[in-house]
Design an enzyme around this catalytic site. Sequence first.
Site, PDB file in Angstrom:
ATOM      1  N   HIS A 185       0.789  -1.240  -0.002  1.00 53.53           N
ATOM      2  CA  HIS A 185      -0.014  -0.167  -0.003  1.00 53.53           C
ATOM      3  C   HIS A 185       0.929   1.251  -0.176  1.00 53.53           C
ATOM      4  O   HIS A 185       0.501   2.135  -0.796  1.00 53.53           O
ATOM      5  CB  HIS A 185      -0.849  -0.194   1.263  1.00 53.53           C
ATOM      6  CG  HIS A 185      -1.738   1.217   1.426  1.00 53.53           C
ATOM      7  ND1 HIS A 185      -3.034   1.264   1.125  1.00 53.53           N
ATOM      8  CD2 HIS A 185      -1.498   2.443   1.861  1.00 53.53           C
ATOM      9  CE1 HIS A 185      -3.619   2.384   1.210  1.00 53.53           C
ATOM     10  NE2 HIS A 185      -2.673   3.059   1.636  1.00 53.53           N
ATOM     11  N   GLU A 186       2.016   1.233   0.866  1.00 55.62           N
ATOM     12  CA  GLU A 186       2.644   2.568   1.001  1.00 55.62           C
ATOM     13  C   GLU A 186       3.400   2.642  -0.334  1.00 55.62           C
ATOM     14  O   GLU A 186       3.950   3.818  -0.803  1.00 55.62           O
ATOM     15  CB  GLU A 186       3.639   2.454   2.029  1.00 55.62           C
ATOM     16  CG  GLU A 186       2.916   2.487   3.585  1.00 55.62           C
ATOM     17  CD  GLU A 186       1.636   3.478   3.747  1.00 55.62           C
ATOM     18  OE1 GLU A 186       1.752   4.598   3.126  1.00 55.62           O
ATOM     19  OE2 GLU A 186       0.841   3.246   4.414  1.00 55.62           O
ATOM     20  N   HIS A 218      -5.544   6.878  -2.208  1.00 52.50           N
ATOM     21  CA  HIS A 218      -6.558   6.061  -1.902  1.00 52.50           C
ATOM     22  C   HIS A 218      -7.619   5.721  -2.849  1.00 52.50           C
ATOM     23  O   HIS A 218      -8.229   6.595  -3.581  1.00 52.50           O
ATOM     24  CB  HIS A 218      -7.204   6.723  -0.500  1.00 52.50           C
ATOM     25  CG  HIS A 218      -6.117   6.198   0.583  1.00 52.50           C
ATOM     26  ND1 HIS A 218      -6.021   7.077   1.631  1.00 52.50           N
ATOM     27  CD2 HIS A 218      -4.990   5.497   0.667  1.00 52.50           C
ATOM     28  CE1 HIS A 218      -4.983   7.032   2.368  1.00 52.50           C
ATOM     29  NE2 HIS A 218      -4.500   5.971   1.737  1.00 52.50           N
ATOM     30  N   CYS A 219      -8.163   4.394  -2.802  1.00 51.94           N
ATOM     31  CA  CYS A 219      -9.276   3.866  -3.757  1.00 51.94           C
ATOM     32  C   CYS A 219     -10.460   3.620  -3.110  1.00 51.94           C
ATOM     33  O   CYS A 219     -10.190   2.904  -1.974  1.00 51.94           O
ATOM     34  CB  CYS A 219      -8.323   2.695  -4.405  1.00 51.94           C
ATOM     35  SG  CYS A 219      -9.449   1.906  -5.527  1.00 51.94           S
ATOM     36  N   CYS A 235      -9.067  -3.712  -3.329  1.00 47.64           N
ATOM     37  CA  CYS A 235      -7.872  -3.006  -3.730  1.00 47.64           C
ATOM     38  C   CYS A 235      -7.059  -2.786  -2.473  1.00 47.64           C
ATOM     39  O   CYS A 235      -7.315  -2.217  -1.576  1.00 47.64           O
ATOM     40  CB  CYS A 235      -8.342  -1.568  -4.598  1.00 47.64           C
ATOM     41  SG  CYS A 235      -6.742  -0.602  -5.165  1.00 47.64           S
ATOM     42  N   CYS A 266      -6.487   1.119 -10.638  1.00 49.54           N
ATOM     43  CA  CYS A 266      -5.035   1.617  -9.981  1.00 49.54           C
ATOM     44  C   CYS A 266      -3.817   0.660 -10.785  1.00 49.54           C
ATOM     45  O   CYS A 266      -2.998   1.441 -10.983  1.00 49.54           O
ATOM     46  CB  CYS A 266      -5.094   1.206  -8.439  1.00 49.54           C
ATOM     47  SG  CYS A 266      -6.064   2.284  -7.339  1.00 49.54           S
TER      48      CYS A 266
HETATM   49 ZN   LIG Z   1      -2.436   5.223   2.422  1.00 54.21          ZN
HETATM   50 ZN   LIG Z   2      -7.775   0.687  -6.728  1.00 53.47          ZN
END
Ligand SMILES: [Zn+2]
Ligand SMILES: [Zn+2]
Length: 175
Positions: free
Chosen positions: A131-132, A141-142, A147, A169
Amino acid sequence: MKERIGVVPLGEVPALAVDVIAANITAYYRLPADILLKRPIPESAFDEARLKYNAGLLINMLGTLDFSGYSRIVAVISRDIFIPIFNYVYGQAVQGGSHALVSLYRLNRNADGSTPSASLVFERAAKLALHELGHLFNLYHCNEPKCIMHFSGIIEDLNKIPFYLCGDCARRLPR
Ligand SMILES: [Zn+2]
Ligand SMILES: [Zn+2]
């Protein structure tokens, strides 16, 4: 520069957690990831009022270190971290930047207070790192719950997100 990710333990961090994070970066982003030498935690980043480490200060400090040969750095810390607008965070990254931080501190406990299996802790750590790193690749952010870029505010969120990016993404990833 060709992408090459450095995974850096900050202070004492379980070696296996660092191994799992590097392996997942290579597996999911298909990028080389090396485990770099452990660096000390700068005590100047400790906040005496909050009794946690300031994630922004830690990331600034990472920016002063020499990581030549590496396009992006994911640092891993066992201590609790925060940013001013949140009591705590699981991780932090410079949007579109080079340095990210993942904290293992809050991964060792389930929402009901029970202790998770070691494999679940490693799974959470790997998801956080992916994520990072997504933020470093300038993904935001999604809204899609399925995701890896979906925001995790609590540990259940981290349990629920999958190991992959949604189609939108994935298309935004620089190639
Ligand atoms: Zn984040
Ligand atoms: Zn996404």
